[in-house]
Scaffold this motif. Structure first.
Motif, short mmCIF file in Angstrom:
data_model
loop_
_atom_site.label_atom_id
_atom_site.label_comp_id
_atom_site.label_asym_id
_atom_site.label_seq_id
_atom_site.Cartn_x
_atom_site.Cartn_y
_atom_site.Cartn_z
N VAL A 36 -19.85 -14.74 42.51
CA VAL A 36 -19.29 -14.82 43.44
C VAL A 36 -18.22 -16.16 43.56
O VAL A 36 -18.89 -17.22 43.15
N THR A 37 -17.10 -16.02 43.47
CA THR A 37 -16.03 -17.27 43.52
C THR A 37 -15.56 -17.45 45.00
O THR A 37 -15.23 -16.51 45.55
N ALA A 38 -15.86 -18.80 45.56
CA ALA A 38 -15.19 -19.06 46.61
C ALA A 38 -13.90 -19.59 46.58
O ALA A 38 -13.89 -20.72 45.65
N VAL A 39 -12.93 -19.65 47.56
CA VAL A 39 -12.07 -20.41 47.93
C VAL A 39 -11.90 -21.34 49.15
O VAL A 39 -12.28 -20.67 49.94
N GLN A 79 -3.08 -16.84 44.15
CA GLN A 79 -3.39 -17.54 42.88
C GLN A 79 -4.95 -17.72 42.29
O GLN A 79 -4.98 -17.51 41.23
N ALA A 80 -5.73 -17.95 43.32
CA ALA A 80 -7.01 -17.86 42.96
C ALA A 80 -7.40 -16.67 42.50
O ALA A 80 -8.14 -16.53 41.46
N VAL A 81 -7.21 -15.50 43.11
CA VAL A 81 -7.30 -14.20 42.52
C VAL A 81 -6.94 -14.09 41.16
O VAL A 81 -7.68 -13.41 40.34
N ALA A 86 -10.09 -11.58 40.02
CA ALA A 86 -10.92 -10.95 40.81
C ALA A 86 -10.47 -9.49 41.24
O ALA A 86 -9.30 -9.37 41.37
N LYS A 87 -11.47 -8.67 41.54
CA LYS A 87 -10.83 -7.36 41.73
C LYS A 87 -11.17 -6.95 43.52
O LYS A 87 -10.77 -6.08 43.98
N VAL A 88 -12.44 -7.95 43.95
CA VAL A 88 -12.54 -7.77 45.11
C VAL A 88 -12.56 -9.00 46.16
O VAL A 88 -13.04 -9.90 45.61
N ILE A 89 -11.76 -9.02 47.06
CA ILE A 89 -11.61 -10.21 48.09
C ILE A 89 -12.17 -9.91 49.20
O ILE A 89 -12.07 -9.01 49.83
#
Ligand SMILES: Cc1cc2nc3c(=O)[nH]c(=O)nc-3n(C[C@H](O)[C@H](O)[C@H](O)COP(=O)(O)OP(=O)(O)OC[C@H]3O[C@@H](n4cnc5c(N)ncnc54)[C@H](O)[C@@H]3O)c2cc1C
Lengths: 319, 248
Positions: A36-39, A79-81, A86-89
Motif C-alpha cells: 500500500v502506498t498512501a498519498v 501523478q502519484a498513480v 498503481a492499478k487500484v486507487i
C-alpha cells in the motif's frame, strides 16, 4: 503495482476516514498480494499510517494545496498513480473525495465505484458491493477497466490496526493553475461532522421548536456525537440546512443513529438506513421509525432526553 | 446563456424496489418514475436564470423512449427543448460521455446536473462530464450566481460550506439549496399544453462502452423487531447500547 490510497488530512492531521481507507487499502493489497502506498498532502506526521497497513507514503508539501481544489488534487493523485504504476486507487466518501474522484476517473480512464461498503468479493473480475436505490438495496458491480477507483463509504469498513511502519518519501508533483478559486470557508472546526461521526443525534419536528435543541446538543456532547435533523426542521429554519439528513439531505452512515421526535418517513430513512444501530424516541408507538429501529423508547422526548443525559453522564463517569 | 439541464428518470422515492431475472435486473413494473429530485433543483435554478437574466434551457436524458414523459414534464415546467440520447443508461461513465458530447457540440455555457441520482446514487456523472470536456466544475452546489462569464457558487463541504469563484463553461453538481423548495414548480395545464409543441429531439449515441457493470442486486437482510425499552428504565437502554450493540 501497489494499491494507492489518498489519505485526507485537515490542518495537518489525518481524518478518521483516512485511517479507514488505509485499512481498506491494506485489505485490497492483501487480496492482490501487493503493498500500500498512501498519498498525503500537507500532513505533519505521516507515521501513524503505518499502523493501518500503509507501507510507503508519498508526502506532498505545498502551500498552494492548503485549501482543497478538486482538479488540482485529482492531478496530484494522478501523478502519484503514474509514479507508482498503481492499478487500484482507494479514496473516502468525504465531500472532497467525492468531488475529485470523478475527475480522477476520467483522467486515468478508470472505472469508479462510489460508496463501497465491503472489501472486494473478488479481484478477478474485480467486484465490489455498494448501496443503490438510496439504501433500499445493494448493487454488486464489476469494474472492468485496468485502473480502478474505489470510494469507500464512511464507517463501513472500520479501522484495522496492524503493527507495520510506513516509510515516507517527498513527492513533488506539478500543480496546475486553479480555475475554481476558494473565496471563503464557513465551517465550525470544533464540531464533529455528520460525515465523520460515529454517533449522530438527530431531532425532528416532534421537538416543537429551535429553543428545545439544547438537550439535543447536550446529548450529542455527552456521546461525542454530531447533531442532525429531519427535513422539515431545517426547512422551518430551526436548524442549519447542513444538518438535514435523508434522501435529499446528507447521508448518514454512523455506528449509532438516535432519532428523537422523528416519524421515520421513507425519505428520512433512505438517508440513514446505512447506519448500523438505530434508536428511536417517539411519543407515538405507531410511528414508522419503530419498524426501522433496533431500540425504541415510546415516550416524550422532553422527559426521556434529559433523563438519558443524566444517566449517560453517570455511565461515562464510571467508564 | 445556453444551459443544459441533466434530467435523470428515477423511481419515485416511495417506490418498492424489486429485482427480476435472478436479481440481476431492476423491476420497473408498477414503478412511478419522476425527475430526479436533485435535478429538479437545477432545472428550477435554470428557470430563474431564464426569467431574470435571459437564458435558453435544453434538458437532456440518456435513456430509452420510456423516459420521454419525464422529459416532457421538464418541458412543461419551462425548459425550451429536450434531447434524448437513445441508449440504455448503463454506467455513469457512458452516460457522462453522451452528455459531454452534446455539451461540447451544442455551444452550452452551463450544465446543471444533480449531485447524484436517487437510483444508483453514484455521484459521478457531473464530475465526469466536467472531466471529459475540461469545463470547470463545482460539486454539491447550494448556490449559484452568474455574471457574464463569471460564476460564484457555494458548495457544501463536510461540516460547513465554501464560497468559490470560477468561470463558464461550468458544470454544476447541484442539490437542495440551489433554490428554495417552495420555488420548485409543478407543471400547470398551460405548461403541459405548451410542452406538447416543444421539440424533443432523439439523437443517436456516440460510442462509449461502460467501465462498470451491475452484476447483481440484493436486498438488505430483513431486520429483527425493535427492542422496546420503557421510558422509566433508561439504564436498560444504556446497558443494551453498551453491552449488546457495543456502540457506546
Ligand atoms: C421528495 C421528498 C424528499 C424528502 N426528503 C427528505 C429528507 O431528505 N429528509 C427528511 O427527514 N425528510 C424528507 N422528506 C420529508 C419526509 O417525507 C417527512 O415529511 C419528514 O421526514 C418528517 O419529519 P419529522 O419526522 O421530523 O416530522 P413529523 O412527520 O411531523 O413527525 C414528528 C414526529 O415527532 C413525534 N413527536 C411529537 N412530539 C413528540 C415528543 N414530545 N416526544 C417524542 N416524539 C414526539 C411525532 O409522534 C411524530 O412521529 C422528503 C419528502 C419528499 C416528498
Amino acid at each position: 503495482m501497489s494499491v494507492l490510497v489518498y489519505t485526507e488530512s485537515e490542518q495537518g492531521h489525518f481524518k478518521k476516514a483516512a485511517l479507514e481507507v488505509a485499512s481498506y487499502a491494506k485489505a485490497v493489497a492483501d487480496q492482490l498480494g501487493t503493498t500500500v502506498t498512501a498519498v498525503s498532502v500537507n500532513a505533519t506526521d505521516t507515521s501513524v499510517l503505518g499502523n493501518y497497513g500503509v507501507d510507503k507514503v508519498l508526502h506532498v508539501a505545498s502551500d498552494q494545496l492548503n485549501s482543497f481544489n478538486a482538479s488540482a488534487y485529482a492531478s496530484v493523485i494522478k501523478q502519484a498513480v503514474e509514479n507508482e504504476n498503481a492499478k487500484v486507487i482507494i479514496v473516502s466518501s468525504s465531500a472532497d473525495s467525492k468531488y475529485l474522484a470523478p475527475l480522477l476517473a476520467v483522467g486515468l480512464n478508470a472505472g469508479y465505484a462510489s460508496n463501497v461498503v465491503a472489501a472486494p468479493s473478488g479481484t478477478s473480475p474485480f467486484t465490489v458491493k455498494r448501496p443503490a436505490f438510496t439504501n433500499k438495496a445493494f448493487e454488486n458491480i464489476q469494474i472492468n477497466t485496468e485502473v480502478k477507483i474505489i470510494g469507500v463509504s464512511n464507517n463501513a469498513f472500520g479501522l484495522v490496526e496492524t503493527s507495520g511502519s510506513a516509510s515516507a518519501e517527498d513527492f513533488s508533483p506539478t500543480i496546475p493553475g486553479f480555475a475554481v478559486k476558494v473565496e471563503s470557508v464557513d465551517k465550525a472546526t470544533d464540531k464533529v461532522t455528520i460525515a465523520d461521526a460515529e454517533i449522530v443525534v438527530s431531532g425532528g419536528r416532534g421537538l416543537k421548536g429551535p429553543e428545545n435543541w439544547g438537550m439535543i446538543e447536550e446529548l450529542a456532547e455527552v456521546l461525542g456525537a454530531a447533531t442532525a435533523c429531519s427535513k422539515p426542521v431545517s426547512d422551518l429554519g430551526w436548524r442549519p440546512h447542513g444538518e438535514h439528513v435523508g434522501q435529499t439531505g446528507k447521508p448518514v452512515a454512523s455506528n449509532l443513529y438516535i432519532a428523537i421526535g422523528i416519524s421515520g418517513a421513507i425519505q428520512h430513512l433512505a438517508g440513514i438506513n446505512a447506519s448500523k444501530v438505530k434508536v428511536v424516541v417517539n411519543t407515538d408507538p405507531e410511528a414508522p421509525f419503530f419498524k426501522a429501529a433496533d431500540y425504541g423508547v415510546v415516550g416524550d422526548a422532553f422527559q426521556v432526553i434529559p433523563e438519558l443525559i443524566t444517566k449517560l453522564k453517570a455511565f461515562k463517569a464510571q467508564q | 446563456m445556453k444551459i443544459l439541464v441533466c434530467i435523470s428518470h428515477v423511481p419515485d422515492t416511495t417506490s418498492k424496489i424489486n429485482f427480476t431475472e435472478d436479481n440481476t435486473k431492476f423491476d420497473a413494473n408498477g414503478v412511478q418514475f419522476v425527475i430526479n429530485p436533485y435535478d429538479e433543483f437545477g432545472l428550477t435554478r435554470a428557470m430563474w436564470f431564464k426569467e431574470k437574466q435571459g437564458a435558453s434551457i435544453d434538458v437532456i436524458n440518456v435513456g430509452g423512449p420510456e423516459t420521454e414523459p419525464t422529459l416532457r414534464k421538464a418541458l412543461a415546467i419551462g425548459a425550451d427543448a429536450a434531447i434524448r440520447v437513445n441508449t440504455v443508461a448503463t454506467d455513469a461513465f457512458s452516460v457522462a460521455k453522451q452528455i459531454a458530447n452534446v455539451f461540447s457540440n451544442g455551444g452550452y455555457d452551463l450544465v446543471m446536473a444533480g449531485r447524484e441520482s436517487i437510483d444508483y446514487n453514484g455521484g459521478m456523472v457531473p464530475g465526469m462530464i466536467a472531466g471529459l470536456t475540461n469545463a470547470n466544475f463545482v460539486n454539491s452546489c447550494i448556490s449559484l450566481e452568474i455574471d457574464g462569464a463569471n460564476a460564484t457558487a457555494i458548495r457544501e463541504i463536510d461540516g460547513g460550506k465554501e464560497t468559490v469563484s470560477t468561470s463558464l463553461p461550468l458544470v454544476i453538481g447541484g442539490q437542495k439549496g440551489l433554490v428554495e423548495e417552495s420555488d420548485l414548480r409543478i407543471p400547470n395545464m398551460r405548461g403541459i399544453m405548451m410542452a406538447r409543441k416543444k421539440p424533443l429531439t432523439v439523437v443517436e449515441p456516440v460510442n462509449a462502452s461502460p467501465e462498470t457493470i451491475s452484476v447483481s442486486f440484493e436486498k438488505p437482510a430483513p431486520k429483527g423487531a425493535v427492542t422496546l425499552v420503557s421510558p422509566d428504565n433508561l439504564d436498560e437502554l444504556i446497558n443494551l447500547l453498551h453491552n449488546e450493540a457495543k456502540v457506546i
